[in-house]
Scaffold this active site. Structure first.
Site, mmCIF file in Angstrom:
data_model
loop_
_atom_site.group_PDB
_atom_site.id
_atom_site.type_symbol
_atom_site.label_atom_id
_atom_site.label_comp_id
_atom_site.label_asym_id
_atom_site.label_seq_id
_atom_site.Cartn_x
_atom_site.Cartn_y
_atom_site.Cartn_z
ATOM 1 N N GLY A 1 -65.169 32.821 10.923
ATOM 2 C CA GLY A 1 -63.954 33.746 11.181
ATOM 3 C C GLY A 1 -64.382 35.226 11.383
ATOM 4 O O GLY A 1 -65.808 35.434 11.183
ATOM 5 N N GLY A 2 -63.626 36.289 11.782
ATOM 6 C CA GLY A 2 -63.914 37.240 11.429
ATOM 7 C C GLY A 2 -64.793 38.075 10.473
ATOM 8 O O GLY A 2 -65.420 38.995 10.638
ATOM 9 N N PHE A 3 -64.264 37.354 9.310
ATOM 10 C CA PHE A 3 -65.016 37.745 7.970
ATOM 11 C C PHE A 3 -66.409 37.457 7.778
ATOM 12 O O PHE A 3 -67.466 37.937 7.042
ATOM 13 C CB PHE A 3 -64.254 37.325 7.011
ATOM 14 N N GLY A 4 -66.818 36.183 8.459
ATOM 15 C CA GLY A 4 -68.007 35.495 7.954
ATOM 16 C C GLY A 4 -67.891 33.860 8.047
ATOM 17 O O GLY A 4 -66.771 33.360 8.767
ATOM 18 N N LYS B 1 -65.805 31.688 0.875
ATOM 19 C CA LYS B 1 -65.850 32.715 1.957
ATOM 20 C C LYS B 1 -66.734 33.937 1.701
ATOM 21 O O LYS B 1 -66.251 34.661 0.763
ATOM 22 C CB LYS B 1 -64.545 33.024 2.070
ATOM 23 N N ASP C 1 -50.579 37.169 9.979
ATOM 24 C CA ASP C 1 -51.390 36.424 10.920
ATOM 25 C C ASP C 1 -51.078 35.112 10.449
ATOM 26 O O ASP C 1 -51.881 33.920 10.239
ATOM 27 C CB ASP C 1 -52.773 36.551 10.414
ATOM 28 N N LEU D 1 -68.058 25.158 6.598
ATOM 29 C CA LEU D 1 -66.821 24.686 6.839
ATOM 30 C C LEU D 1 -66.307 25.270 8.273
ATOM 31 O O LEU D 1 -65.305 24.899 8.697
ATOM 32 C CB LEU D 1 -65.837 24.748 5.604
ATOM 33 N N GLY D 2 -66.589 26.393 8.288
ATOM 34 C CA GLY D 2 -65.884 27.161 9.268
ATOM 35 C C GLY D 2 -66.427 28.773 9.479
ATOM 36 O O GLY D 2 -67.182 29.036 8.637
#
Length: 905
Positions: A605-608, A624, A722, A602-603
């Site tokens: 980010g900085g986390f994975g 996530k 954020d 799905l997407g």
């Protein structure tokens, strides 16, 4: 150009005429609280039960003793203005002291003019020392009283709609001197008058002027509504007047008296009148000016004409030309506040073919009252009022029981939510000297959980109605003189473990035995030997089975325990108390099945990565996964998990579960099928159609409510840190929910901000004050939200691409300087919006993005203002009418289309 500048504080000499008249009243016979005029006039500090009638106005004044039970009466020094104006009530004790005015004086839904007057007169001999305090109307801040002149009569006035059968006027000690009050006036108004005042908005008087009157003051009976009209002189004005009666138009919305409209000003050697003023320092002002205009010179049969335009901050306020009606009182006003500005001005400018300059007869200026606090549940307030009067409780129980939370009544605990009024959850009247029976009003607290009436002298029986309190967990009646039997429903609740019931120390109370009409206990039957053996063996077998199960579970989950760090991947092995999550715990193999071996991304980010999945019941989820190369790291990932377990709101992503195995950390939360708001605004969403303006408004309100919950509803509150369009997710129905809590920080209050040497967040959304001072507060989120709101309005990113890459706020301000809102709005909306609504939303966004955090609104105010904006848009949508904000309304009747536009009457 004749320029007049408004000052908030008027010269003390301005008040001498009214002071003289107010002191001419003489004591008389005792009168009712309201006189024949429907007026309530309270003279504070005179003897209880006394009253008098003012011989000049025939207004009756009564003692304040029946409206308040705290404070002390004081006399003004003998050398004050008049020997008859010599009393006030002072409040040396308590932080908040309140007058309560009730039905039948107050009718719910009715509109009133409420006025409080203050004359210090050096009553305490401390003249020269700082003296300031706050004035509240109900639960909301009204104004501040700052005494700088002991002979000055300070007046605070509001126009409001009563939302209950009572209201309170409260004086709040701010630590700078003892609060006091001299007089309270309540004047009923027709519901049609001052349409900008409604149940959601109260107006606070900034000032009111009768122009063209050289000196003096006008009030009742010259003004049947008893408004105070003061004179205003300015060297650049020419005074004109008439002896003819100036009439009000049919369905007049202000009913300005003829004596006020008979005088006016015109500019000397100029073709325009300019009135300018500044907002109050440190306040978030929303100004509502009202211009009262009438032609008082007979121009019929002459070659003279008077025509002019009206501008507000250089923007055409009226699209049509103003031609005043001869001897008829018109008004120009707006139901929407003007956009915030460092300074304000209204300009009346004559047309080039007009032979006469502009004319202005009277001018009123109001600001909105802050209404960020929500009053307590009406049923709880009524119950607390009955309890206070029933037991004659002498505590400082005044104003609203629960709101604001800083002034909650002694002995109460309240719960607060964003969608409902505060509720009383605990009432502690232990050792309060209560006598008599337990009032049945206690049973009206439907949210009450703890009731402590112990160690009083209560008599009579325990009301059966107490069993109707479904939320009640503790009832303590220890140490009273209660008698009779305990209601069977209460006993049953106690026996079932639903209620802790304490009854010791009531010698005449019984909860068993036939003398209290309670069924006797059944006779015990003899138990046979085989049954005894079974009863002994079965518990042992059950205990053994439970022990085996616990041992096996502990063994399989042993790798998840401990506090050491795995040397292979650097992930911490979580102890039981490090990550205490109440939601479902998934194994890594379960996540593989849920996501079909992590097939659909799905997407990222900085986390994975975030993967799409389905639970066994078909519910779609987002998973996530924290990668080993994550830039956020385990700390932020676990912080998000911790926050998600304790935040529950419809506008925050719902947390479903987690995986906390040695090599795999994951969060599982609800799937938002429409992706991020950022994708929709940038045209990257699957749906190629742009969001409509109404859809954007709903999204803005949803996000505001989510942040409001984080700031006000969480215990302790959270700063998201954020907030951005990429962290606002949309459901299938475009309901917005805030995501990504990995950077969130807990804080205690607005005054307790966090200081950090590391600024975190996303460029373009970062609060400039936070970047400079490293002090984090909820206003940092407000700034970021303001940027998101500007994104919704413009469709542009926070850093507008171009030669200089200007910030979105600067880009908007540059275009607003030209006075054309259409240059700001996303062109993909194709003009399908109410321009009034857009103006209001831009104003909200710019307040959120003010450079100084003190100048920004809070999220409660933002959510409220956005809901008002939605009402404007809905009205436009339903009527199909897109009239411009700065147009002239020519018809006399008030209809649904015109209530959102500047008005001419």
């Amino acid at each position: 150009m004749a320029i007049a500048y408004i000052k908030k504080k008027m010269d003390s000499r301005f008040w001498w005429p009214i002071l003289f008249a107010l002191t001419m009243a003489s004591p008389g016979a005792l009168s009712q609280s309201t006189d024949a005029l429907g007026f309530l006039s309270i003279d504070c500090g005179i003897e209880p039960g006394s009253s008098y009638v003012d011989p000049l106005t025939n207004i009756s004044y009564v003692s304040d003793a029946s409206f308040i039970d705290t404070g002390v009466n004081r006399n003004i020094s003998g050398d004050s203005l008049s020997p008859k104006l010599r009393t006030l009530r002072a409040f040396p004790n308590g932080t908040r002291n309140c007058y309560t005015i009730r039905s039948p004086v107050v009718a719910r839904g009715s509109k009133y003019l409420l006025r409080a007057l203050f004359l210090y007169g050096n009553y305490d001999g401390l003249d020269g020392q700082p003296l300031a305090f706050d004035l509240h109307f109900g639960v909301n801040y009204w104004d501040s009283v700052s005494v700088t002149d002991s002979t000055f009569f300070y007046v605070k006035e509001t126009i409001m709609v009563a939302t209950a059968r009572y209201f309170s006027v409260c004086l709040v000690n701010t630590g700078t001197g003892t609060p006091f009050i001299s007089r309270i006036d309540l004047r009923p108004l027709k519901d049609s008058l001052y349409p900008t005042a409604n149940k959601r908005r109260s107006l606070v008087l900034f000032n009111r002027w009768n122009l063209g009157m050289e000196s003096g003051y006008i009030w009742y009976p010259a003004d049947p509504l008893d408004r105070f009209w003061g004179s205003w002189s300015f060297p650049g004005w020419n005074y004109v007047s008439t002896n003819s009666t100036v009439r009000n138009l049919p369905q007049d919305l202000f009913e300005v008296p003829s004596v006020v409209m008979q005088t006016a000003v015109t500019p000397i050697n100029s073709s325009s009148i300019l009135i300018t003023w500044d907002p109050l320092p440190g306040a978030v002002n929303q100004f509502f000016p009202i211009l009262h205009i009438s032609e008082i010179l007979d121009l019929a049969g002459t070659n003279q004409s008077r025509q002019f335009n009206i501008y507000m901050n250089g923007i055409h306020w009226l699209g049509d030309i103003m031609t005043p009606k001869y001897l008829y009182s018109d008004a120009v006003y707006s139901l929407l506040p003007f956009p915030s500005s460092p300074t304000y001005n209204i300009s009346l400018e004559a047309l080039s073919n007009s032979t006469l300059p502009p004319i202005l007869n009277a001018f009123e200026l109001y600001v909105t009252m802050s209404n960020t606090s929500v009053p307590s549940d009406a049923g709880d307030v009524d119950a607390m009022t009955v309890i206070k009067e029933w037991y004659r409780i002498q505590r400082n129980w005044m104003g609203d029981p629960c709101s604001p939370s800083a002034f909650v009544w002694d002995g109460l605990n309240c719960t607060y939510s964003l969608s409902n009024s505060p509720r009383v959850t605990a009432l502690n009247l232990s050792s309060s000297g209560l006598t008599g029976e337990i009032t049945k009003s206690v049973a009206s607290f439907s949210a009450l959980q703890y009731l402590d009436l112990s160690y009083n002298n209560l008599t009579g029986q325990i009301p059966n109605e107490l069993a109707n309190l479904s939320s009640l967990k503790l009832l303590d009646l220890t140490g009273n003189q209660l008698n009779g039997s305990v209601p069977s429903n209460l006993l049953e609740m106690a026996q079932n473990g639903l209620l802790t019931l304490r009854l010791d120390g009531n010698p005449h109370l019984c909860n068993n035995g036939t003398s209290c009409n309670v069924m006797p206990a059944p006779k015990k039957k003899k138990i046979s030997t085989p049954v005894i053996v079974i009863l002994c063996i079965v518990p042992v077998l059950i205990l053994l089975a439970v022990t085996i199960i616990v041992w096996k579970v502990s063994k399989t989950q042993g790798l998840r325990k401990g506090s050491s760090v795995d040397p292979h991947n650097g992930f911490p092995k979580q102890t039981n108390n490090v990550l205490q999550l109440e939601n479902h715990q998934f194994t890594y193999m379960e996540l593989q099945n849920i996501t079909n071996n992590f097939q659909k991304i799905l997407g990222k980010g900085g986390f994975g990565f975030v993967f799409h999945g389905h639970l066994e019941d078909g519910i779609q989820v987002a998973v996530k996964m924290l990668s080993q190369s994550s830039s956020q790291g385990t700390k932020e990932f676990l912080a998000e998990a911790q926050h998600l377990t304790r935040v529950h709101h419809r506008n925050l992503v719902s947390f479903i579960g987690y995986c906390n195995e040695v090599n795999h950390l994951a969060l599982v939360y609800e799937f938002m099928s429409q992706g991020t708001l950022q994708d929709h605004l940038r045209g990257r969403a699957n749906n190629a159609r742009a969001l409509t303006w109404r859809q954007r408004l709903h999204i803005a309100i949803d996000a505001a409510q989510g942040l409001e919950y984080l700031h006000k509803g969480c215990k302790p509150p959270l700063v998201h840190r954020d907030v951005k369009s990429g962290n606002i997710l949309l459901s299938e129905t475009l309901e917005a929910k805030i995501a990504d809590f990995g950077l969130s920080k807990a804080f205690l209050s607005e005054t307790n901000s966090h200081i950090s040497t590391l600024v975190v967040g996303t460029p373009g959304y970062l609060d400039p004050e936070y970047c400079n001072t490293f002090q984090l507060s909820e206003k940092s989120d407000v700034y970021s939200y303001g940027v998101v709101l500007l994104e919704l309005i413009t469709g542009l990113p926070p850093i507008v691409p171009g030669i200089e890459n200007v910030h979105l706020t600067q880009w908007v301000l540059q275009r607003l300087d030209k006075g054309n809102i259409e240059d700001v709005v996303d062109p993909r909306l194709e003009g399908e919006y109410d321009i009034n609504c857009v103006w209001k939303c831009v104003d909200i966004a710019l307040k959120c993005t003010a450079q100084r955090s003190q100048q920004r609104s809070n999220m409660t105010e933002v959510a409220m203002q956005l809901k008002e904006s939605l009402e404007l848009e809905n009205s436009h949508y339903n009527s199909g009418n897109n009239q411009n904000l700065y147009s002239k309304i020519s018809n006399v009747s008030l209809n649904s289309a015109e209530i959102f536009e500047p008005k001419v009457r």
